[in-house]
Motif scaffolding. Structure first.
Motif, mmCIF file in Angstrom:
data_model
loop_
_atom_site.group_PDB
_atom_site.id
_atom_site.type_symbol
_atom_site.label_atom_id
_atom_site.label_comp_id
_atom_site.label_asym_id
_atom_site.label_seq_id
_atom_site.Cartn_x
_atom_site.Cartn_y
_atom_site.Cartn_z
ATOM 1 N N GLY A 1 81.033 -6.964 61.981
ATOM 2 C CA GLY A 1 82.100 -6.877 60.986
ATOM 3 C C GLY A 1 82.870 -5.578 61.121
ATOM 4 O O GLY A 1 84.106 -5.568 61.115
ATOM 5 N N SER A 2 82.139 -4.474 61.276
ATOM 6 C CA SER A 2 82.787 -3.165 61.402
ATOM 7 C C SER A 2 83.620 -3.102 62.685
ATOM 8 O O SER A 2 84.777 -2.664 62.662
ATOM 9 C CB SER A 2 81.701 -2.088 61.399
ATOM 10 N N ALA A 3 83.041 -3.555 63.796
ATOM 11 C CA ALA A 3 83.750 -3.499 65.088
ATOM 12 C C ALA A 3 85.023 -4.337 65.045
ATOM 13 O O ALA A 3 86.099 -3.882 65.470
ATOM 14 C CB ALA A 3 82.830 -3.979 66.206
ATOM 15 N N LEU A 4 84.910 -5.555 64.504
ATOM 16 C CA LEU A 4 86.091 -6.440 64.468
ATOM 17 C C LEU A 4 87.177 -5.894 63.541
ATOM 18 O O LEU A 4 88.365 -5.882 63.898
ATOM 19 C CB LEU A 4 85.674 -7.833 63.986
ATOM 20 N N ALA A 5 86.758 -5.438 62.352
ATOM 21 C CA ALA A 5 87.752 -4.922 61.393
ATOM 22 C C ALA A 5 88.487 -3.721 61.986
ATOM 23 O O ALA A 5 89.719 -3.647 61.932
ATOM 24 C CB ALA A 5 87.067 -4.537 60.081
ATOM 25 N N VAL A 6 87.721 -2.795 62.577
ATOM 26 C CA VAL A 6 88.347 -1.590 63.133
ATOM 27 C C VAL A 6 89.242 -1.952 64.317
ATOM 28 O O VAL A 6 90.373 -1.464 64.433
ATOM 29 C CB VAL A 6 87.257 -0.565 63.549
ATOM 30 N N ALA A 7 88.751 -2.820 65.205
ATOM 31 C CA ALA A 7 89.536 -3.189 66.388
ATOM 32 C C ALA A 7 90.857 -3.848 65.989
ATOM 33 O O ALA A 7 91.919 -3.523 66.539
ATOM 34 C CB ALA A 7 88.729 -4.124 67.286
ATOM 35 N N LEU B 1 81.421 -0.134 54.199
ATOM 36 C CA LEU B 1 80.348 -0.829 54.933
ATOM 37 C C LEU B 1 79.158 0.102 55.175
ATOM 38 O O LEU B 1 78.007 -0.328 55.158
ATOM 39 C CB LEU B 1 80.877 -1.340 56.281
ATOM 40 N N ALA B 2 79.443 1.388 55.414
ATOM 41 C CA ALA B 2 78.379 2.345 55.745
ATOM 42 C C ALA B 2 77.775 2.975 54.494
ATOM 43 O O ALA B 2 76.901 3.837 54.598
ATOM 44 C CB ALA B 2 78.937 3.452 56.653
ATOM 45 N N GLY B 3 78.197 2.535 53.310
ATOM 46 C CA GLY B 3 77.696 3.116 52.066
ATOM 47 C C GLY B 3 76.182 3.020 51.899
ATOM 48 O O GLY B 3 75.499 4.033 51.809
#
Lengths: 67, 249
Positions: free
Chosen positions: B9-15, B147-149
């Motif tokens: 999720g993090s990789a896709l959102a950031v990309a 997400l990293a919370g």
């Protein structure tokens, strides 16, 4: 000003339906938690209830901002 | 399972957000000067880094675990539901499909219409690059911070974001133009589903919910929102086709 407007739209979205709706769903959850008591039904069944409320919110946001 | 979903999720959102920022920076570089594009983008990256340094420790150090989950859940729900809403409308044909290539060509056309500074810094070009990267960058910072919370999510969220930054910047440096045939609409819908699912999961935990199956409940939530998104898009599409087929009065 256009940057600030864009930031507001980015954080709160294009319509007020979602921020108001998310606040309503979470408020509703807090009330149901308090009503059901410390070991009440909310702790085991609250998750599915929240998911259903969020799906209703999503459907409403599509109707209001869909055009 | 939560590790893989957070990472993806993090990789896709950031990309996907960086692809949009990259399209603007590449358009500025190709239409004006690469130096001005890089200076504008670097200024925005510095501002975003400052925001990340302020926001991350503030959120984690000042908020207790249960309220933190509620705050993180609410933030993820706001982002996720908006991505999901737009994704459904795009799939149903009610909004234009998402395309970094189109943004790139439109930005180039707009920049080509304005005269560039003959000598010295091109502030107009720098401002366009700065604004483009700042707006997408702030969204990246907010999503990754949310997400990293929760402590267990920190490593996969940061790993995913780091990998996405490296891949996207490398792609821009090598190709000098955005990818033309990336299914951005479908990918953004998938990110919306993942962010909304995490949001529901964390907000639920913040409100005292004990999810059946623990972290595995995330998969069930992803499935529910995935099926619902597909059904809503199909329903809207059917409704539009019926309306179009009706004879005008």
């Amino acid at each position: 000003m256009s940057v600030l407007r864009a930031l507001r739209r980015m954080i709160l979205g294009e319509t007020w339906t979602l921020p108001v709706g998310v606040a309503a769903v979470l408020g509703c959850g807090a009330v149901l938690r308090a009503v059901s008591g410390p070991e009440g039904w909310w702790h085991s069944a609250g998750g599915p209830v929240m998911v259903v409320l969020l799906l209703v919110l999503l459907a409403v946001s599509l109707r209001r901002g869909g055009r | 399972m939560a590790f893989v979903l957070t990472l993806a999720g993090s990789a896709l959102a950031v990309a996907l957000e960086l692809l949009e920022a990259l399209a603007i920076v590449l358009a500025v570089g190709a239409s004006r000067r690469w130096r001005d594009a890089v200076v504008g983008a670097a200024g925005a990256v510095a501002a975003c880094a400052l925001l990340a340094l302020l926001l991350g420790p503030l959120l984690v150090a000042r908020v207790a675990v249960e309220p933190l989950r509620l705050v993180v859940g609410a933030a993820l729900l706001l982002f996720g539901l908006e991505w999901l809403r737009k994704g459904i409308l795009r799939l149903a044909g009610r909004r234009a499909r998402s395309s970094s290539w189109r943004e790139y060509t439109e930005e180039r056309r707009a920049l080509d219409r304005e005269p560039a500074a003959a000598t010295g810094p091109d502030w107009a070009a720098r401002t366009v690059a700065f604004k483009g990267v700042l707006l997408e960058g702030v969204e990246v910072i907010l999503i990754v911070t949310a997400l990293a919370g929760p402590p267990a999510n920190r490593l996969p969220a940061l790993l995913g974001a780091g990998a996405a930054v490296v891949v996207t910047v490398a792609m821009g440096a090598i190709l000098h133009r955005p990818l033309r045939h990336l299914p951005e609409t479908e990918l953004k819908l998938a990110v919306g589903i993942v962010l909304t699912s995490f949001g529901a999961f964390f907000a639920g935990e913040g409100l005292g919910v004990r999810w059946p199956l623990g972290d595995a409940a995330l998969l069930a939530i992803v499935a529910v929102f995935g099926v619902a998104a597909w059904a809503m898009a199909a329903g809207l599409g059917r409704q539009d086709r019926r309306t179009a087929a009706e004879p005008a009065p």
